[in-house]
Motif scaffolding. Structure first.
Motif, short mmCIF file in Angstrom:
data_model
loop_
_atom_site.label_atom_id
_atom_site.label_comp_id
_atom_site.label_asym_id
_atom_site.label_seq_id
_atom_site.Cartn_x
_atom_site.Cartn_y
_atom_site.Cartn_z
N ALA A 88 48.07 44.44 41.73
CA ALA A 88 47.38 44.29 40.31
C ALA A 88 45.89 44.83 40.50
CB ALA A 88 47.57 42.94 39.87
N VAL A 89 45.30 44.60 41.58
CA VAL A 89 43.77 45.10 41.71
C VAL A 89 43.88 46.34 41.92
CG1 VAL A 89 41.91 44.95 43.30
CG2 VAL A 89 43.22 42.92 43.04
N TYR A 90 44.75 47.17 42.46
CA TYR A 90 44.88 48.59 42.87
C TYR A 90 45.25 48.90 41.52
CZ TYR A 90 46.19 53.23 44.83
OH TYR A 90 46.19 54.33 44.93
N GLU A 91 46.28 48.73 40.68
CA GLU A 91 46.70 49.22 39.55
C GLU A 91 45.84 49.16 38.46
OE1 GLU A 91 50.35 46.99 39.19
OE2 GLU A 91 51.87 48.62 39.97
N SER A 92 45.27 47.89 38.21
CA SER A 92 44.06 47.64 37.30
C SER A 92 42.73 48.46 37.19
CB SER A 92 43.81 46.39 37.07
OG SER A 92 45.16 45.43 36.95
N ALA A 129 34.45 44.63 32.39
CA ALA A 129 36.13 44.74 32.64
C ALA A 129 36.42 44.19 34.07
CB ALA A 129 36.49 46.21 32.36
N ILE A 130 35.79 45.08 35.05
CA ILE A 130 35.99 44.91 36.41
C ILE A 130 35.93 43.36 36.85
CG2 ILE A 130 35.35 45.26 38.79
CD1 ILE A 130 34.61 48.11 37.92
N CYS A 131 34.87 42.68 36.33
CA CYS A 131 34.90 41.34 36.73
C CYS A 131 35.93 40.35 36.37
CB CYS A 131 33.42 40.97 36.03
SG CYS A 131 31.95 41.36 36.90
N ILE A 132 36.27 40.74 34.83
CA ILE A 132 37.37 39.99 34.16
C ILE A 132 38.51 40.18 35.02
CG2 ILE A 132 38.76 39.59 32.25
CD1 ILE A 132 36.07 40.18 30.57
N ILE A 133 38.76 41.54 35.18
CA ILE A 133 40.26 41.75 36.05
C ILE A 133 40.49 41.24 37.22
CG2 ILE A 133 41.39 43.98 37.07
CD1 ILE A 133 40.20 45.53 34.49
N VAL A 134 39.41 41.44 38.11
CA VAL A 134 39.47 40.96 39.53
C VAL A 134 39.24 39.69 39.55
CG1 VAL A 134 38.47 41.07 41.72
CG2 VAL A 134 38.40 43.05 40.26
N SER A 135 38.54 38.78 38.88
CA SER A 135 38.31 37.38 39.13
C SER A 135 39.40 36.54 38.36
CB SER A 135 37.19 36.92 38.14
OG SER A 135 37.41 37.07 36.78
N ILE A 180 32.16 39.12 39.64
CA ILE A 180 33.34 38.36 39.95
C ILE A 180 33.34 37.07 40.52
CG2 ILE A 180 35.35 38.84 41.41
CD1 ILE A 180 34.53 41.92 41.38
N LYS A 181 32.61 36.80 41.44
CA LYS A 181 32.32 35.56 41.96
C LYS A 181 32.02 34.58 40.84
CE LYS A 181 28.88 33.50 45.24
NZ LYS A 181 27.92 33.84 46.38
#
Length: 214
Positions: A88-92, A106-112, A192-193
């Motif tokens: 999902a990390v790759y795809e998103s 968006a990246i922070c929300i997706i990856v976290s 993200i953290k």
């Protein structure tokens, strides 16, 4: 880092190896300079003969050349049956990059969110490794390992195109995307953290153990 509460989730070899590498993060070429292949083979053989206890691993790792230890860390993650980071990390993030919508929030929300939903051992290991890579990048003026350089080293190892499931053997296009994705994660790691800490109680133990030792 200290082997405290979270070591029941993260392989002890990784905990101790990263701790040793972080003793001097200013060494030039961390993860880029190749360690001696013969020394890596010898050290790996010795480690495989010991029980998984700190008193067994630490002397072996601490007396080794740091580039040999870095090499074993890279090899460890290359040899995992599946890449550490979820498909999902790759795809998103690929979708965000190709769609021109690579926004920090968006990246922070997706990856976290993805990390918080991963199986606990993988999530804890991914957190500890990403935090380590981020810390190494903070000394890029001395060690010459920028986030881009570190993403180039680790991207193809930690991520795979779910359409091909190719990591080290991936083609040029996949490798470039894997690097871009990991660089995006590193560039937004603080956010993200923070979100990851809010989403899971496990992260509180990991962050405390990591930061208390710095």
């Amino acid at each position: 880092m200290e082997a405290t509460e979270y070591t029941s989730y993260v392989p002890i070899f990784i905990v101790l190896a990263l701790q040793i590498i972080e003793k001097d993060p200013t060494i030039e070429g961390l993860y880029r300079v190749n360690g001696s292949k013969s020394e890596m083979k010898t050290l790996k053989s010795k480690i495989s003969k010991y029980s998984v206890k700190r008193q067994d691993y630490y002397p072996l790792l601490s007396n080794a050349d740091v580039h040999v230890v870095c090499g074993l860390v890279k090899e460890y993650f290359r040899e995992l049956p599946e890449p550490l980071l979820d498909d999902a990390v790759y795809e998103s993030i690929t979708a965000a990059i190709t769609g021109g919508d690579l926004q920090q929030d968006a990246i922070c929300i997706i990856v976290s969110t993805i990390l918080a939903g991963m199986e606990v051992v993988n999530a804890a290991t991914a957190y500890v490794l990403l935090e380590h890579i981020y810390q190494i990048s903070k000394y890029s003026d001395e060690n010459k390992m920028t986030r881009t350089n570190l993403a180039t080293v680790f991207g193809p190892t930690l991520l795979a195109n779910p359409m091909t499931k190719m990591t080290i053997r991936s083609g040029t296009a996949d490798t470039i995307m894997q690097t871009k994705i990991l660089e995006a994660v590193l560039n937004n790691w603080k956010g993200i953290k923070t979100l990851y800490l809010e989403k899971t109680g496990l992260s509180a133990h990991i962050i405390k153990a990591t930061e208390d030792s710095r």
